[in-house]
Design a protein around this motif. Structure first.
Motif, short mmCIF file in Angstrom:
data_model
loop_
_atom_site.label_atom_id
_atom_site.label_comp_id
_atom_site.label_asym_id
_atom_site.label_seq_id
_atom_site.Cartn_x
_atom_site.Cartn_y
_atom_site.Cartn_z
N ALA A 2 0.81 -1.19 0.00
CA ALA A 2 0.00 0.00 0.00
C ALA A 2 0.85 1.24 0.00
O ALA A 2 1.96 1.29 0.48
CB ALA A 2 -0.90 0.02 1.22
N PHE A 100 -3.01 -9.08 -4.59
CA PHE A 100 -4.27 -8.81 -3.90
C PHE A 100 -3.99 -8.12 -2.56
O PHE A 100 -4.74 -7.23 -2.14
CB PHE A 100 -5.04 -10.11 -3.66
CG PHE A 100 -5.67 -10.68 -4.89
CD1 PHE A 100 -6.89 -10.21 -5.35
CD2 PHE A 100 -5.05 -11.69 -5.60
CE1 PHE A 100 -7.48 -10.71 -6.49
CE2 PHE A 100 -5.63 -12.21 -6.75
CZ PHE A 100 -6.85 -11.73 -7.20
N SER A 102 -1.69 -6.05 -1.90
CA SER A 102 -1.40 -4.64 -2.14
C SER A 102 -2.67 -3.80 -2.07
O SER A 102 -2.69 -2.74 -1.44
CB SER A 102 -0.74 -4.48 -3.52
OG SER A 102 -0.53 -3.12 -3.83
N ARG A 103 -3.74 -4.28 -2.69
CA ARG A 103 -5.01 -3.54 -2.67
C ARG A 103 -5.62 -3.51 -1.28
O ARG A 103 -6.12 -2.49 -0.82
CB ARG A 103 -5.98 -4.16 -3.68
CG ARG A 103 -7.37 -3.52 -3.70
CD ARG A 103 -7.28 -2.05 -4.07
NE ARG A 103 -6.76 -1.86 -5.39
CZ ARG A 103 -7.50 -1.81 -6.50
NH1 ARG A 103 -8.81 -1.97 -6.42
NH2 ARG A 103 -6.94 -1.60 -7.66
N ARG A 106 -3.66 -1.15 1.00
CA ARG A 106 -3.88 0.25 0.66
C ARG A 106 -5.27 0.72 1.03
O ARG A 106 -5.44 1.79 1.63
CB ARG A 106 -3.64 0.46 -0.84
CG ARG A 106 -3.77 1.93 -1.27
CD ARG A 106 -3.64 2.04 -2.78
NE ARG A 106 -4.74 1.34 -3.46
CZ ARG A 106 -4.66 0.83 -4.68
NH1 ARG A 106 -3.52 0.88 -5.33
NH2 ARG A 106 -5.70 0.24 -5.23
N ASP A 107 -6.29 -0.06 0.69
CA ASP A 107 -7.66 0.39 0.85
C ASP A 107 -8.23 0.13 2.24
O ASP A 107 -9.08 0.89 2.72
CB ASP A 107 -8.57 -0.28 -0.19
CG ASP A 107 -8.23 0.13 -1.61
OD1 ASP A 107 -7.51 1.15 -1.78
OD2 ASP A 107 -8.66 -0.55 -2.55
N SER A 113 -4.73 -6.55 6.51
CA SER A 113 -3.93 -7.37 5.62
C SER A 113 -3.11 -8.39 6.41
O SER A 113 -2.99 -9.56 6.01
CB SER A 113 -2.99 -6.48 4.79
OG SER A 113 -2.36 -7.22 3.78
N GLN A 233 -6.58 6.59 4.69
CA GLN A 233 -7.96 6.15 4.54
C GLN A 233 -8.98 7.22 4.89
O GLN A 233 -10.18 6.96 4.87
CB GLN A 233 -8.19 4.92 5.43
CG GLN A 233 -7.36 3.71 5.02
CD GLN A 233 -7.47 2.59 6.03
OE1 GLN A 233 -8.56 2.07 6.26
NE2 GLN A 233 -6.37 2.24 6.64
N HIS A 272 -2.45 5.47 -11.60
CA HIS A 272 -1.91 4.27 -12.23
C HIS A 272 -0.43 4.11 -11.87
O HIS A 272 0.46 4.39 -12.69
CB HIS A 272 -2.07 4.35 -13.75
CG HIS A 272 -3.49 4.55 -14.19
ND1 HIS A 272 -4.44 3.56 -14.10
CD2 HIS A 272 -4.11 5.64 -14.71
CE1 HIS A 272 -5.60 4.02 -14.56
NE2 HIS A 272 -5.42 5.28 -14.93
N SER A 422 3.41 1.55 -3.92
CA SER A 422 2.49 0.42 -4.05
C SER A 422 2.93 -0.52 -5.17
O SER A 422 3.04 -1.74 -4.98
CB SER A 422 1.08 0.93 -4.31
OG SER A 422 0.19 -0.13 -4.55
N SER A 426 4.90 -4.30 -4.78
CA SER A 426 4.23 -5.46 -5.35
C SER A 426 5.16 -6.19 -6.31
O SER A 426 5.21 -7.42 -6.33
CB SER A 426 2.96 -5.02 -6.09
OG SER A 426 1.99 -4.53 -5.19
#
Length: 516
Positions: A2, A100, A102-103, A106-107, A113, A233, A272, A422, A426
């Motif tokens: 993240a 997965f 990583s998302r 981060r989120d 995680s 967040q 991106h 991020s 990854s």
């Protein structure tokens, strides 16, 4: 991994305030226990694959060849693609899981995680211990890989963000220490269960993996989220500031807090990151995100960790003696890992890399030469040469534990700028898992066909990677993470990428010592 910023040491020359508190120390110890997952699974695998009841049940062809073929080469006794598939399948699922993770990291935050990784590992350990066919066994391995993928993705970031700036290297090294401790515990368990001449031996070894899973999962429920993640967040900033004050043990954290806010706002503009890392100015970061984990694997440590008992049996030791030697080699790696933790922030990263590289090269070369000269396809090494090879393996593992073990995780947790962190992390974890899988899958075949030259193969790579560090990796000791960009601008090679024409650094009149 993240997006977030892990604090370094200063902001425009102003020192961040803070000290090591019991709160941050306990939090980091719990988080670092995620390394136990990786270490235990790595260590336990090599042990059970050398146990006769395990081979009889799941790999009868390997057992029959080992016991009943008098003409089989010492180097080919364990050569089986099915056996290596069991060993290396963890890395394929870990590779996929890391993206997965990583998302999720981060989120949802670092803490969820870490918990996800712990739960997946628990289920995988239970399946492995209860397996009654090869499919159930490999499914358990795949779930263990998911757990390791999530843990390896989130734990180093958590440590970087929680660690006091001055001791970032030491706190990050705790992860590798836990990896080494997990491996040592696995070897000890294997040494005990090998004496149980039934299926219960290997079942106890595999199912004991639930213990590190419980430690991480239960401990993670008590962990605070990092201030970086709370800000990222969109949580109440004052809540994040109060947590930062508690972590640092002082109310005066405004300078660091302002940097976290600024970094968070900047990260939200990146849509991106995987496209952005392909830009020319991020070339050194892209190269390091791939080269460091690749080199960490081609040191040969993966095969030493996975197949240490098999290697010891190859040179003529019995099953119990092989497992005992694996225990001692693991102790040597853990001990030097602790030494590295104590001095890494004093002597620097590059010196540590070079010391470890020289030791690993010498030991790999001598092992290869001794086995080429003294170990044929049949028979065993004499007692004197067996002891020499064992001691050399101890030294090799100690050198890795001091250098490429902790530094492989540390360097990649501190060099990436916020906007591509991020994507870069990854890539780092993905490359690490891919080459762990590849080497794990090919090693037994390599040992069979290349024989003693296998060690010379890894020794050549140690030379290449040590030269890579000398010429292309700048020193990061005491450089704040949010100011890490300056090391690339001062570097003789990378400055032409990050500075465009290579002259921008000179025009800015930055009067700092040249970094090699």
């Amino acid at each position: 991994m993240a997006v977030g910023v892990a604090i370094g040491g200063s902001r425009d020359g102003v020192e961040y305030n803070g000290r090591i508190t019991w709160f941050v120390l306990l939090s980091c110890v719990i988080a670092a226990s995620g390394g136990l997952l990786f270490g235990y699974d790595t260590g336990v695998t090599g042990g059970v694959t050398s146990m006769e009841p395990f081979l009889k049940k799941f790999f009868p062809g390997v057992y029959s060849k080992m016991e009943n073929d008098p003409n089989i080469s010492n180097y080919c006794k364990f050569d089986s693609q099915l056996l290596t598939s069991f060993t290396s399948s963890l890395y394929i699922s870990g590779l996929i899981a890391s993206f997965f993770a990583s998302r999720v990291t981060r989120d949802c935050g670092r803490k969820p995680s870490i918990i996800t990784g712990g739960v997946a590992f628990l289920v995988g350990a239970a399946l492995g211990g209860a397996a009654y066919n090869i499919y159930m066994l490999i499914l358990g391995r795949l779930l263990l890989g998911v757990g390791v993928g999530f843990a390896n993705q989130s734990v180093p970031l958590y440590l970087s963000e929680m660690a006091p700036p001055k001791y970032r290297g030491a706190f990050n090294s705790c992860f590798q220490i836990c990896v080494s401790c997990g491996t040592l515990i696995a070897f000890l368990v294997n040494y005990g269960t090998e004496m149980i001449k039934s299926d219960w031996g290997w079942r106890i070894s595999l199912s004991t993996a639930v213990i590190p899973g419980l430690i991480l999962t239960g401990g993670a429920l008590l962990l605070p989220e990092t201030p970086n993640s709370l800000i990222q967040q969109g949580h109440d900033q004052q809540k994040a500031k109060r947590l930062l004050q508690r972590i640092r043990g002082t109310d005066d954290v405004q300078a660091e807090f302002d940097d976290l806010i600024t970094a968070s706002e900047a990260s939200k503009t990146i849509k991106h990151p995987f496209r952005k890392i392909l830009q020319r100015k991020y070339r050194p970061h892209l190269v390091m995100s791939m080269a460091i984990p690749f080199f960490q694997q081609v040191t040969g440590i993966t095969v030493i960790s996975f197949y240490a008992p098999i290697l010891f049996r190859t040179i003529g030791f019995g099953e119990s003696a092989s497992l005992l030697n694996a225990v001692i080699s693991s102790i040597s790696g853990t001990g030097t890992g602790i030494l590295s933790l104590l001095i890494i922030d004093k002597i620097g990263r590059r010196v540590t890399f070079h010391i470890g590289g020289v030791q690993m090269f010498i030991t790999q070369m001598v092992i290869g030469v001794v086995m080429a000269a003294k170990l044929g396809d049949q028979g065993a090494l004499s007692q004197g040469y067996s002891i020499l090879v064992v001691i050399l393996i101890y030294i090799y593992v100690a050198a890795f534990g001091f250098s490429w073990g902790p530094l492989g995780w540390l360097i990649t947790s501190e060099i990436f700028p916020l906007e591509i962190r991020s994507a870069a992390q990854s890539i780092t974890v993905g490359v690490s898992f891919f080459f762990s899988f590849l080497i794990g899958q090919l090693f037994l075949a390599m040992l069979c066909h290349l024989k003693s030259a296998t060690f010379l193969f890894f020794g050549v790579w140690v030379v290449i990677m040590t030269a890579f560090v000398y010429f292309l990796l700048p020193e990061t000791k005491n450089v704040p993470i949010e100011n890490m960009e300056r090391i690339w601008r001062k570097h003789w090679f990378w400055n032409k990428f990050v500075c465009g024409d290579g002259q921008e650094y000179k025009r800015n009149n930055i009067e700092e010592p040249f970094l090699h």
